[in-house]
Design an enzyme around this catalytic site. Structure first.
Site, PDB file in Angstrom:
ATOM      1  N   ASP A 208     -37.583  -2.379   9.177  1.00 63.38           N
ATOM      2  CA  ASP A 208     -37.382  -3.130  10.416  1.00 63.38           C
ATOM      3  C   ASP A 208     -36.977  -2.181  11.530  1.00 63.38           C
ATOM      4  O   ASP A 208     -36.885  -0.965  11.326  1.00 63.38           O
ATOM      5  CB  ASP A 208     -36.286  -4.194  10.234  1.00 63.38           C
ATOM      6  CG  ASP A 208     -36.744  -5.382   9.407  1.00 63.38           C
ATOM      7  OD1 ASP A 208     -37.491  -6.212   9.943  1.00 63.38           O
ATOM      8  OD2 ASP A 208     -36.347  -5.466   8.219  1.00 63.38           O
ATOM      9  N   ASP A 214     -31.407  -9.882  11.016  1.00 66.61           N
ATOM     10  CA  ASP A 214     -31.969 -11.005  10.247  1.00 66.61           C
ATOM     11  C   ASP A 214     -33.191 -10.526   9.461  1.00 66.61           C
ATOM     12  O   ASP A 214     -34.334 -10.790   9.816  1.00 66.61           O
ATOM     13  CB  ASP A 214     -32.314 -12.178  11.159  1.00 66.61           C
ATOM     14  CG  ASP A 214     -33.188 -11.774  12.336  1.00 66.61           C
ATOM     15  OD1 ASP A 214     -33.318 -10.563  12.614  1.00 66.61           O
ATOM     16  OD2 ASP A 214     -33.754 -12.670  12.977  1.00 66.61           O
ATOM     17  N   ASP A 216     -35.676 -10.740   6.623  1.00 70.71           N
ATOM     18  CA  ASP A 216     -36.110 -11.778   5.696  1.00 70.71           C
ATOM     19  C   ASP A 216     -37.193 -11.330   4.719  1.00 70.71           C
ATOM     20  O   ASP A 216     -37.669 -12.131   3.920  1.00 70.71           O
ATOM     21  CB  ASP A 216     -36.584 -13.029   6.448  1.00 70.71           C
ATOM     22  CG  ASP A 216     -37.534 -12.725   7.588  1.00 70.71           C
ATOM     23  OD1 ASP A 216     -38.093 -11.611   7.607  1.00 70.71           O
ATOM     24  OD2 ASP A 216     -37.701 -13.596   8.440  1.00 70.71           O
ATOM     25  N   ASP A 217     -37.601 -10.053   4.751  1.00 72.25           N
ATOM     26  CA  ASP A 217     -38.592  -9.610   3.771  1.00 72.25           C
ATOM     27  C   ASP A 217     -38.244  -8.228   3.229  1.00 72.25           C
ATOM     28  O   ASP A 217     -37.737  -7.369   3.945  1.00 72.25           O
ATOM     29  CB  ASP A 217     -39.992  -9.577   4.395  1.00 72.25           C
ATOM     30  CG  ASP A 217     -40.080  -8.658   5.607  1.00 72.25           C
ATOM     31  OD1 ASP A 217     -40.317  -7.453   5.416  1.00 72.25           O
ATOM     32  OD2 ASP A 217     -39.907  -9.154   6.734  1.00 72.25           O
ATOM     33  N   TYR A 320     -38.612   1.607  11.281  1.00 71.48           N
ATOM     34  CA  TYR A 320     -40.032   1.881  11.529  1.00 71.48           C
ATOM     35  C   TYR A 320     -40.280   3.332  11.933  1.00 71.48           C
ATOM     36  O   TYR A 320     -41.133   4.021  11.352  1.00 71.48           O
ATOM     37  CB  TYR A 320     -40.559   0.967  12.645  1.00 71.48           C
ATOM     38  CG  TYR A 320     -40.781  -0.460  12.243  1.00 71.48           C
ATOM     39  CD1 TYR A 320     -41.697  -0.802  11.254  1.00 71.48           C
ATOM     40  CD2 TYR A 320     -40.098  -1.496  12.882  1.00 71.48           C
ATOM     41  CE1 TYR A 320     -41.918  -2.126  10.889  1.00 71.48           C
ATOM     42  CE2 TYR A 320     -40.310  -2.826  12.535  1.00 71.48           C
ATOM     43  CZ  TYR A 320     -41.214  -3.132  11.536  1.00 71.48           C
ATOM     44  OH  TYR A 320     -41.428  -4.435  11.182  1.00 71.48           O
ATOM     45  N   ARG A 509     -36.545 -17.348  10.443  1.00 68.91           N
ATOM     46  CA  ARG A 509     -36.935 -17.406  11.850  1.00 68.91           C
ATOM     47  C   ARG A 509     -37.882 -18.555  12.187  1.00 68.91           C
ATOM     48  O   ARG A 509     -38.046 -18.877  13.357  1.00 68.91           O
ATOM     49  CB  ARG A 509     -37.619 -16.095  12.236  1.00 68.91           C
ATOM     50  CG  ARG A 509     -36.873 -14.856  11.777  1.00 68.91           C
ATOM     51  CD  ARG A 509     -37.669 -13.602  12.016  1.00 68.91           C
ATOM     52  NE  ARG A 509     -37.049 -12.429  11.392  1.00 68.91           N
ATOM     53  CZ  ARG A 509     -37.437 -11.188  11.584  1.00 68.91           C
ATOM     54  NH1 ARG A 509     -38.451 -10.941  12.367  1.00 68.91           N
ATOM     55  NH2 ARG A 509     -36.833 -10.181  10.992  1.00 68.91           N
TER      56      ARG A 509
END
Length: 657
Positions: A208, A214, A216-217, A320, A509
């Site tokens: 991320d 947050d 989520d994966d 990233y 989200r």
């Protein structure tokens, strides 16, 4: 002198003449003068004189009588309101200190005049000041109450004139979006008691932005020589949020977390989105897991993916740019993974590049486009804007999510026949003949309108257009594309080239992803799944509305911040490179490549002498000079900043010499 009976006869005759005038339905368009126009669906346009413009507002849909003036010119006289443009909108409040009356200035470039504002005690008690931002609703429309002055009623005080949060608060409330996170619940206990497979030893990682909370994966991948086995683990807030609970209803109504520069307004409380459910590094988390077989040519295997419930642990919160610097062998790369992580990243890199190549040949891949990151300082003001490129780490996550959502779409379509699906049908079906005409005019004449109705035909055209030396035709055809919509039955997604596409990878989200989680979990645990208990028409309305309004709010905040960023460049005469994205009779709209700001170059600056040889053709998206193309869509141009219109948040530019 005429008596009453004679006057009545004359009035009756006058009314009969008036009733004989043709009637047109249309939309009122104001100008920067006192007159306006009635625009009719078939591209007809009728002049509205200043006295009649006082009876209507810009954007009103009305019925109007078409009559001829003394010079035999047709003009429209609105007489019936069909749909008012002002229903609920943002305005600034002002007081006339002589008569102590309040007036509102609608926050819209076509509303110049202040309108009488009725201020109830609930707002008066807040002691509103000049320039404060408010929500108003239409109270009296001059067409409905001809003897009354137009008026609005103030419903809400949004922000004080000097509040530094004005761009965010005004943009959110403009679209009736919440401005704060939902409150924390009384209980944080898990409401589900399903068995979970223990996969905490597998080397899952998250990728991320550094500031993301947050998460989520999480991803893990195995290279089995003949195929890849991709593990996609998705955080599961539905394990904590009961269907039909107040938390669930709030999430349903909000539909999507709203991401704005410097902040986000989530659909669920931060205690879930950024803590208990977020896949934080080193923390054990319950997830919905998909195991997906991807062939070495990049295609998804015909072998069905497997969904299950599991417990995992993230072994790394990766950023990233760090991952991209490492995989792209950038100099001065400070990121140094251990052997285990390095092996994973290399596998992911090969997977992502293979998938991207496959989609480029078999479906429709995304073109690299620039995104912009608005960096705020400690006081919340804009510090600077950074370009965000789509690099290899972004591709890894993107390809993994597309694969996962493709598989979820197939799973739901095959096993249940319902769920929350993304549907995209390509071009506007009512404008296919117009598209064919444009294609033929640009040398593509081997396609029919029937073919354009199919996913393969849409893909073939998009591919041909993408291979052209300029982006002119691609940008021109974008105007004919329909937006994707959210539906509850399996449907094709032309834009991705997929038979079905159902997102489930962002339940923190997106409320639609929460629904798909519940459906999949109930199915894999052997329960009967009743769609009526999962969603209804209201749910669908919230999802489709939320998708649009969140995007609009983000755009508005960025426009506001761009004004602040660009204003200092007025006096410097700095030359910016930009790309033209719209051409109209009024001028050129372009996006500055360096910072993403949208600017407008009026025709008065392009053609100051009003040379008749210089003509703007908005249908073609071109400006011609003596028949030769001077400017066109997708063309790169150089410009300087001429003026800032803070009130309407417009940036006026000039072509650089």
């Amino acid at each position: 002198m005429l008596d009453a009976s004679a006057l009545a006869v004359l009035q009756k005759a006058k009314n009969k003449i008036i009733e004989s005038f043709p009637i047109k339905d249309g939309t009122v368009r104001a100008t920067d003068k006192s007159f306006g126009f009635l625009e009719v669906d078939n591209n007809e346009s009728y002049f509205i004189a200043p006295p009649d413009m006082k009876k209507v507002f810009h954007g009103d849909k009305v019925k109007a009588r078409i009559r001829k003036d003394s010079n035999d010119r047709e003009q429209a006289e609105p007489f019936e309101l069909v749909t008012p443009f002002i229903t609920r909108c943002v305005a600034r409040l002002y007081m006339n200190h002589k008569n102590k009356m309040f007036y509102a200035k609608i926050d819209h470039p076509n509303y110049r005049d202040q309108i009488f504002a009725k201020v109830p005690n609930s707002v008066r008690n807040l002691n509103p000041k000049d320039g404060d931002w408010v929500i108003v609703e239409l109270s009296d429309h001059p067409l409905l109450k001809p003897n009354n002055q137009p008026s609005v009623i103030v419903r809400e005080l949004i922000a004080r004139a000097d509040d530094p949060k004005v761009p965010w608060l005004v943009s959110l409330r403009k679209y009736n979006l919440p401005t704060e996170c939902p409150p924390d619940p009384d209980s944080l206990e898990m409401v589900e008691q399903y068995e979970h497979e223990d996969l905490t030893d597998l080397f899952f990682v998250t990728i991320d932005s550094p500031e993301t909370k947050d998460m989520d994966d999480a991803l893990y991948i195995e290279d089995n020589n003949e195929y890849w086995l991709l593990y996609v683990a998705i955080a599961d807030p539905t394990a904590y949020i009961q269907p039909g609970s107040s938390l669930d209803k709030t999430a349903e109504k909000r539909a999507f977390t709203c991401y704005l520069p410097g902040t986000n307004i989530p659909i669920i409380p931060h205690v879930f989105s950024e803590n208990i459910c977020s896949i934080l590094e080193g923390e054990k988390r319950s997830v919905l897991l998909a195991k997906i077989v991807v062939n070495k040519d990049g295609s998804v295997s015909n072998e069905p993916c497997t969904f299950s419930l599991a417990n995992i642990r993230s072994h790394g919160k990766l950023a990233y740019n760090d991952i991209s610097d490492y995989l792209e062998n950038k100099e001065n790369c400070s990121f140094s993974p251990d052997e285990n992580l390095a092996k994973q990243l290399k596998i992911f890199e090969t997977f992502a590049l293979t998938r991207a190549k496959y989609r480029e040949n078999q479906t429709i891949s995304f073109k690299d486009k620039l995104d912009y990151h608005y960096v705020l300082n400690e006081k919340g003001a804009l510090d600077h804007i950074e370009i965000e490129y789509r690099r290899i780490a972004n591709r890894i996550v993107e390809e993994a999510m597309i694969v996962a959502n493709e598989c979820a779409g197939s799973f739901l379509a095959k096993n249940l026949g319902f769920g929350i699906f993304n549907k995209h049908t390509g071009f506007d079906q009512d404008k296919l003949n117009q598209i064919i005409k444009i294609l033929k005019a640009n040398g593509i004449d081997d396609i029919t309108s029937d073919e354009l109705k199919t996913m393969s035909g849409y893909f073939n055209i998009r591919k041909k257009v993408s291979e052209l030396p300029t982006g002119y035709l691609d940008m021109r055809l974008r105007k004919f594309q329909v937006p994707a919509e959210i539906v509850t039955a399996p449907a094709e997604h032309f834009g991705l080239g997929l038979k079905t596409y159902a997102t489930w990878t962002s339940p923190i989200r997106k409320y639609g992803d929460m629904i798909n989680h519940r459906i999949i979990k109930q199915f894999i645990t052997g329960q009967h799944v009743n769609p009526k208990q999962m969603f209804n028409e209201t749910t669908l309305e919230y999802l489709n509305l939320g998708k649009r309004t969140n995007r609009y709010a983000e755009r508005d905040v960025k426009d506001w911040l761009n004004i602040e960023y660009i204003e200092p460049f007025i006096n410097t005469k700095t030359i910016f490179e930009a790309i033209i994205n719209d051409i109209s009779r009024g001028g050129i709209k372009a996006v500055i490549i360096e910072n993403g700001a949208t600017v407008f170059i009026p025709m008065s600056l392009i053609n100051p002498t009003k040379d008749e040889k210089i003509v703007a053709n908005n249908e073609e998206g071109r400006i011609f000079n003596n028949g030769n193309v001077m400017f066109e869509l997708a063309m790169k141009i150089k410009l300087t900043i001429s003026e800032i219109d803070r009130y309407n948040r417009n940036i006026i530019a000039s072509i650089a010499e």
